[in-house]
Structures are given as C-alpha cells and as structure tokens.
Design an enzyme around this catalytic site. Structure first.
Site, short mmCIF file in Angstrom:
data_model
loop_
_atom_site.label_atom_id
_atom_site.label_comp_id
_atom_site.label_asym_id
_atom_site.label_seq_id
_atom_site.Cartn_x
_atom_site.Cartn_y
_atom_site.Cartn_z
N CYS A 69 -26.50 23.84 -8.11
CA CYS A 69 -26.83 22.93 -9.21
C CYS A 69 -27.44 23.69 -10.38
CB CYS A 69 -27.79 21.86 -8.68
SG CYS A 69 -28.58 20.85 -9.93
N CYS A 72 -30.82 22.44 -11.53
CA CYS A 72 -31.83 22.81 -10.53
C CYS A 72 -32.28 24.25 -10.73
CB CYS A 72 -31.28 22.65 -9.11
SG CYS A 72 -30.81 20.97 -8.67
#
Length: 145
Positions: A69, A72
């Site tokens: 991600c 993230c």
C-alpha cells in the site's frame, strides 16, 4: 501517591506497573530490563495484539497497513514520529494486515491505512487514510470519552 499504570513491555510482552509520575523517566521492564516506552512503533502480531490492546492502561494507536500500500508506506515516517511524540502517553503500534488477516477481519478493515485508538480493550476512535503528523497526534491524543 498516584495509582500505578499498567504497561505491557514491547520486547517481552510482560505486564508492568509504573507510577504515572515516572512515565517520563524512561521506565524499564521488570522482567527483561528493556525500555517500556522507547519511542518506536510496536510491530503487533496475532500473538501480541490482544495482550497490548487489553492489558495496558495507556491508549494504543494501531496503524493497520500492508507492505504493498503506497499511502501506508507514505505514513511510515509519520507513524514513527507519532510514536516518538506520544511515547509517554500512548503506545503507537503497527499491524500488517497481509500477515494478520484474522485481526484485520475482526475489526472490519476494508481500506488501509486505517488508524484505530484502543483504550483498555475497547476501540474508541477510528479513521482511514493518510494524514500529517500534527493532525494524527491531535486526533489520537484527544480525550477518551
């Protein structure tokens, strides 16, 4: 005299009681002698998650993330800075949702990054998406109702 605060060691996961007036004095674990509040994000696993969430008097901010991600990964330095900023008032932790599907499912994680604050075993606030350090710290440290 203040009532002691329960803190779970980030190294050996033993429970410790600390005088709240000493939280800024670098307390160490009674079992492994490692720092209890080291200013680093704690990597949670299925084996350690419930212990830290349920057995600590300090609120726990959990970053639910995954290695693939991009937002993230962008949050990684923000989470690290939040751990340093909040170290004597809140535990900051990360949980890899790819590795720990069961916990992610338990909390209905549908998008990442998702941030949750737990206090004494109860989820007290949640937000999704990347954010800056000031917004994160202000949101995470707001009083628990």
């Amino acid at each position: 005299m203040n009532e002691s605060v329960k803190i779970v060691c980030p190294h050996c996961h033993a429970g410790n009681r600390v005088d709240p007036d000493r939280l800024h004095d670098s307390p160490v674990c009674g079992r492994c002698k490692q720092p209890l509040l080291d200013g680093l994000p704690l990597e949670l696993t299925a084996e350690s998650f419930d212990r830290h969430i349920n057995d600590s008097d300090l609120p726990v901010l959990v970053d639910f993330w995954a290695p693939w991600c991009a937002p993230c990964r962008m949050m990684t330095p923000v989470i690290a800075a939040a751990a340093k900023t909040l170290q004597s008032s809140m535990r900051v932790a990360k949980l890899d949702t790819e590795a720990e599907h069961g916990i992610a499912a338990r909390y209905g994680i549908r998008s990442i990054p998702t941030l949750m604050v737990f206090h004494r075993g109860r989820m007290v606030r949640q937000r999704s998406g990347a954010t800056d350090l000031k917004t994160l710290v202000d949101w995470a440290a707001s009083p628990v109702e």
